[in-house]
Write a protein that holds these residues in place. Structure first.
Motif, PDB file in Angstrom:
ATOM      1  N   LEU A  40       0.835  -1.204   0.000  1.00  0.00           N
ATOM      2  CA  LEU A  40       0.000   0.000   0.000  1.00  0.00           C
ATOM      3  C   LEU A  40       0.871   1.256   0.000  1.00  0.00           C
ATOM      4  N   GLN A  41       0.487   2.219  -0.822  1.00  0.00           N
ATOM      5  CA  GLN A  41       1.169   3.512  -0.871  1.00  0.00           C
ATOM      6  C   GLN A  41       0.247   4.567  -0.267  1.00  0.00           C
ATOM      7  N   VAL A  42       0.823   5.689   0.123  1.00  0.00           N
ATOM      8  CA  VAL A  42       0.015   6.793   0.651  1.00  0.00           C
ATOM      9  C   VAL A  42      -1.067   7.137  -0.374  1.00  0.00           C
ATOM     10  N   GLY A  43      -2.300   7.245   0.092  1.00  0.00           N
ATOM     11  CA  GLY A  43      -3.389   7.611  -0.802  1.00  0.00           C
ATOM     12  C   GLY A  43      -4.124   6.411  -1.380  1.00  0.00           C
ATOM     13  N   SER A  74       3.342   5.349   6.291  1.00  0.00           N
ATOM     14  CA  SER A  74       3.913   4.132   6.868  1.00  0.00           C
ATOM     15  C   SER A  74       5.178   4.489   7.636  1.00  0.00           C
ATOM     16  N   PHE A  75       5.616   3.575   8.474  1.00  0.00           N
ATOM     17  CA  PHE A  75       6.889   3.745   9.181  1.00  0.00           C
ATOM     18  C   PHE A  75       7.442   2.363   9.480  1.00  0.00           C
ATOM     19  N   LEU A  99       0.804  11.083  10.996  1.00  0.00           N
ATOM     20  CA  LEU A  99       0.681  10.898   9.550  1.00  0.00           C
ATOM     21  C   LEU A  99      -0.745  11.199   9.085  1.00  0.00           C
ATOM     22  N   ALA A 100      -1.712  10.759   9.878  1.00  0.00           N
ATOM     23  CA  ALA A 100      -3.115  10.981   9.518  1.00  0.00           C
ATOM     24  C   ALA A 100      -3.444  12.467   9.543  1.00  0.00           C
ATOM     25  N   ALA A 136      -3.413   3.872   8.361  1.00  0.00           N
ATOM     26  CA  ALA A 136      -4.572   4.178   7.530  1.00  0.00           C
ATOM     27  C   ALA A 136      -5.669   4.757   8.410  1.00  0.00           C
ATOM     28  N   VAL A 137      -6.688   5.281   7.767  1.00  0.00           N
ATOM     29  CA  VAL A 137      -7.875   5.727   8.492  1.00  0.00           C
ATOM     30  C   VAL A 137      -9.070   4.979   7.936  1.00  0.00           C
ATOM     31  N   GLU A 138     -10.046   4.777   8.815  1.00  0.00           N
ATOM     32  CA  GLU A 138     -11.299   4.149   8.404  1.00  0.00           C
ATOM     33  C   GLU A 138     -12.429   4.887   9.095  1.00  0.00           C
TER      34      GLU A 138
END
Length: 159
Positions: A40-43, A74-75, A99-100, A136-138
């Protein structure tokens, strides 16, 4: 209320035990349409595939389509030994939170409806050198969202 909850759980457990038998055959087919969470990449918007043996798999989705998660960054874990779920949470909560916040932008009606989510290596993967944690966010409600939550992106439901 308790009795009903017990009944619901009872039926859920039954489903899970039935599913386990099917999993092995499904895994092969899964590999073609599902990716490791580490890709998974940002976005990227995605649906987690499941728990346990499948928890490292995600289905990438277009953000325009209903999806559960959206990658904010990510980290790498810095631990030399397996931190476990609690140890990972201690690292992931502040890192993913930062990050979020960068990804989503200023607090708004939309951001209040989001929860943090992180995908991290299993103990076996960790032993094999995996250290990547995906943030991530949900939706807090657990329901699927349509549209991106990125700052400046338009998403369904925000005025």
């Amino acid at each position: 209320g308790m009795v009903v909850a017990g009944q619901v759980l009872g039926s859920a457990n039954l489903v899970i035990s039935v599913l386990v038998g099917v999993l092995i055959g499904v895994l092969v087919a899964f590999a073609s349409t599902h990716s490791s969470y580490t890709s998974l990449q940002v976005g990227d918007c995605f649906d987690p595939v499941g728990h346990g043996i499948l928890s490292a798999l995600v289905t990438k989705k277009s953000c325009d389509k209903p999806h559960l998660g959206e990658t904010v960054g990510s980290f790498e874990l810095t631990d030399t030994s397996w931190p476990g779920a609690d140890g990972t949470r201690l690292e992931a909560q502040p890192q993913c939170s930062a990050l979020a916040n960068d990804y989503v932008g200023p607090i708004s009606a939309t951001t209040r409806t989001l929860s943090l989510l992180w995908l991290y290596p299993s103990q076996a993967s960790f032993r094999n050198g995996a250290r990547k944690v995906i943030c991530a966010v949900e939706a807090t409600t657990g329901s699927k969202r349509t549209g991106s939550v990125a700052a400046g992106a338009s998403s369904t439901g925000s005025g």
